[in-house]
Write a protein that holds these residues in place. Structure first.
Motif, short mmCIF file in Angstrom:
data_model
loop_
_atom_site.label_atom_id
_atom_site.label_comp_id
_atom_site.label_asym_id
_atom_site.label_seq_id
_atom_site.Cartn_x
_atom_site.Cartn_y
_atom_site.Cartn_z
N GLY A 160 0.83 -1.18 -0.01
CA GLY A 160 0.17 0.05 -0.07
C GLY A 160 0.81 1.31 -0.02
N SER A 170 1.03 3.74 -3.04
CA SER A 170 0.51 5.48 -2.60
C SER A 170 1.88 6.20 -3.09
CB SER A 170 0.40 5.48 -1.26
OG SER A 170 -0.95 4.80 -1.03
N LEU A 195 -5.61 0.28 -5.04
CA LEU A 195 -5.66 0.68 -3.80
C LEU A 195 -7.29 0.68 -3.29
CD1 LEU A 195 -3.47 3.73 -3.92
CD2 LEU A 195 -3.34 1.78 -2.47
#
Length: 370
Positions: free
Chosen positions: A262, A266, A285
């Motif tokens: 994650g 990001s 995501l």
């Protein structure tokens, strides 16, 4: 006539040809296009009546630097749609059409080609940012081989080297031989069919860590110690099936894996991914996090495991060569595991690829009813 020395390339390098207007993507949209100093100066004083006004209006000194380096001296001012101002209505380059390839900035003339320098030898690679490169490099069931090819006079003239080892000067031939053995043993690990890519990467990660540990010893000078590490992991590679069985017994830590990935996804978004890639990253995501719904960690892990089991694993059961070819291509292009932090970047890029693919499969299958 001088005969140019050959260059090392992946065997698919000669199969690549730009599709031009037929390409489903466009390498002139969505990212900063830099202009080398020589080309910048030529554009500022160019006599072409059609292009001269556009050159003066759209070619700017690079604002990222107080005094830009020669390789990135200028930039092309993109349109509001983030497109190169020199694209015509057919999605082709006005500069190339009117003035030829030699008039292009270095970055445009070379993409998706990459020139590296390893010792006193040149290497040519291709970046997987181009869809046609992806097709010729990844969708072939046979393992990638490395062959000697012809040098390009245009690439020689550009003299644009992406990675260089050693960074300056020269190393003795016996040391360069060990560094070469490290590189191509790493590729041998990645191409060890008969066990999963996950197992190959686990072995490669341990190998890279061991190499780093040896080189981190105070006063390290013994290149022979690195050969001993290669010998040790060559023996492990011979019993890779046993290593895989041990790894399967321990099982993956999916929660930690998704936490790390994650962050990687990001970060890729924050660093300005191209629009199509950004769309895939957002899908990844959103899918794992419920598209805005409040999901607990157990629910996120369950979604990932279901998507991996139902969609990703059946597809790649017979196509794991795609993942292998991706890693081998990147390892060669990055001079893995020698230059900078390329070893862990390679492994991190793989770790990001799997969850992204799983989540996109989940989203796509769900939207189409499977």
């Amino acid at each position: 006539m001088t005969t140019l020395p050959p260059v090392l390339t992946p065997d698919y390098y000669a199969d690549f040809h730009c599709l031009g207007a037929e390409c489903e993507d466009n390498c002139c949209v969505g990212w900063t296009i830099t202009v080398d100093r020589d080309t910048y100066d030529a554009y500022q004083n160019h006599p072409n009546p059609e292009l001269a006004p556009l050159f003066r209006r759209s070619v700017r000194k690079n604002p990222a630097y107080e005094e830009p380096p020669p390789r990135e001296y200028g930039i092309l001012q993109l349109t509001e749609e983030k497109r190169c101002p020199f694209l015509d209505e057919s999605q082709l380059c006005r500069i190339h059409k009117a003035l030829g390839e030699s008039a292009l900035p270095d970055v445009c003339a070379m993409f998706p080609r990459v020139v590296n320098s390893f010792g006193d030898k040149a290497e040519y690679a291709l970046t997987l940012a181009c869809p046609e490169v992806v097709r010729v490099a990844l969708l072939r069931p046979e393992p990638i081989r490395f062959v000697m090819g012809e040098q390009s006079s245009e690439l020689i003239r550009r003299n644009s080297v992406t990675r260089r080892f050693p960074p300056s000067g020269n190393l003795p031939a016996d040391q360069m031989l060990v560094w070469s053995e490290l590189r191509f043993f790493s590729i041998e690990v990645l191409q060890r069919r008969g066990v999963s890519v996950n197992t190959r990467l686990a072995l490669l990660g341990l190998f890279a860590e061991h190499i780093d540990r040896e080189m981190g010893r105070k006063g390290f000078r013994d290149m022979g110690a690195l050969r001993l590490v290669i010998d040790e992991y060559s023996q492990a590679l011979e019993v890779a099936e046993t290593v895989e069985a041990q790894l399967l017994q321990s099982g993956p830590n999916q929660r930690f894996k998704l936490y790390v990935i994650g962050g990687i996804l990001s970060g890729s978004l924050a660093n300005g991914a191209k629009p199509r890639l950004a769309e895939c990253l957002v899908d990844a995501l959103d899918t794992f996090h419920g598209g805005g719904q409040a999901l607990q960690d157990d629910a996120i892990v369950a979604r990932y495991e279901a998507a991996y089991r139902d969609y990703y694993k059946p597809f790649f059961a017979e196509r794991e060569y795609i993942l292998e070819n991706y890693l081998v291509s990147e390892a060669f292009r990055r001079l893995f595991p020698i230059v900078g932090a390329s070893a862990w970047r390679l492994i991190a890029s793989w770790c990001a690829t799997t969850p992204s693919s799983v989540s996109c499969w989940w989203a796509w299958r769900g939207s189409t009813g499977g």
